[in-house]
Design an enzyme around this catalytic site. Structure first.
Site, PDB file in Angstrom:
ATOM      1  N   ASP A 122       0.602  -2.933  12.243  1.00 31.75           N
ATOM      2  CA  ASP A 122       1.043  -3.352  10.898  1.00 31.75           C
ATOM      3  C   ASP A 122       1.370  -4.842  10.924  1.00 31.75           C
ATOM      4  OD1 ASP A 122       2.869  -3.988   8.688  1.00 31.75           O
ATOM      5  OD2 ASP A 122       2.743  -1.842   8.272  1.00 31.75           O
TER       6      ASP A 122
ATOM      7  N   ASP B  11       4.881  -5.975   9.558  1.00 33.99           N
ATOM      8  CA  ASP B  11       5.977  -5.631  10.474  1.00 33.99           C
ATOM      9  C   ASP B  11       5.975  -6.540  11.699  1.00 33.99           C
ATOM     10  OD1 ASP B  11       7.017  -3.650   8.906  1.00 33.99           O
ATOM     11  OD2 ASP B  11       6.020  -2.005   9.955  1.00 33.99           O
TER      12      ASP B  11
ATOM     13  N   ARG C  89       0.845  -1.197   0.000  1.00 31.18           N
ATOM     14  CA  ARG C  89       0.000   0.000   0.000  1.00 31.18           C
ATOM     15  C   ARG C  89       0.877   1.241   0.000  1.00 31.18           C
ATOM     16  NH1 ARG C  89      -4.718   0.454   4.349  1.00 31.18           N
ATOM     17  NH2 ARG C  89      -2.962   0.993   5.663  1.00 31.18           N
TER      18      ARG C  89
END
Ligand code: PRP
Ligand code: URA
Length: 213
Positions: free
Chosen positions: A204, A207, A108
């Site tokens: 996230d 991550d 994204r």
């Protein structure tokens, strides 16, 4: 399991809900996070794959020969959206070890939140397979819609989409653009924030799975 949107199954199994709560916690480290994503994918996959077609096969038991059901047709294809979808692959492979695995690379854009494709490799013949697209997060729905567009462009037809946490916005977008795709998710959260992150969400996913920031 309960159904509140058309073509969307939200799992209310206590084991899935418990594990999602552990995933959300900012105290959960990479190692545990990965294990939880794998376990949740396996629990969700068990239900999401309940319509796999069966055919009777002749089997010889130690006592006699019988007809017994086995999964029929071309093998399942699972297609994780890179990166975070990779975390769900082992959970589904634990259920269907012979599944083929394709990959779609999307990220994204930080500012526009639009998905950008950087990789695609799908198992053939894709048109004959049940395809399960994996991504733990369905936020705006941009990545999921782009991945399904891509798979359809390559001939894929029987497509399911599995996410662990979804935002209402993402579900609505998928329903509008791909009403034929069955969506499975572990929980539907409240909303997206101004950065298109799911709230309360888990942060996230990529991550947290890969230990990056
Ligand atoms: C995350 C996530 C989804 C996407 C969801 O990936 O894993 O692919 O965002 O957002 P959307 O529904 O608004 O498209 P990201 O783009 O951060 O890439 P990464 O997996 O490589 O971290
Ligand atoms: N991608 C993520 O990893 N988390 C979100 O909340 C939204 C998109």
């Amino acid at each position: 399991m309960y159904q509140s949107y058309e073509n969307v199954t939200v799992f209310d199994h206590p084991l899935i809900q418990h594990k999602i709560s552990m995933l959300r916690s900012k105290e959960t480290g990479t190692n545990e996070f990965r294990k939880l994503v794998e376990e949740i994918a396996m629990l969700m996959g068990y239900e999401a794959l309940r319509d796999l077609p069966l055919e009777d096969v002749e089997i010889e038991t130690p006592l006699e020969t019988c007809l017994s059901p086995m999964i029929s047709g071309k093998k399942l294809a699972i297609v994780p959206i890179l990166r975070a979808g990779l975390g769900m692959v082992s959970g589904i492979l634990a259920l269907v070890p012979t599944a083929k695995v394709g990959h779609i690379g999307l990220y994204r854009d930080h500012d526009t939140h639009e998905p950008h494709e950087y990789y695609c490799k799908l198992p053939s013949p894709i048109e004959l397979r049940t395809i399960v697209v994996l991504d733990p997060m369905l936020a705006t729905g941009g990545s999921a819609v782009a991945a399904v567009n891509f798979i359809k462009k390559h001939g894929g037809r029987n497509i399911k989409f599995m996410s662990i946490i979804a935002a209402p916005e993402g579900i609505e977008r998928m329903q509008k653009e791909h009403p034929d795709v069955e969506v499975y998710c572990g929980h539907v959260d409240r909303c997206l924030n101004e950065n298109a992150y799911i709230c309360p969400g888990l942060g996230d996913a990529g991550d947290r799975i890969f230990g990056t920031k």
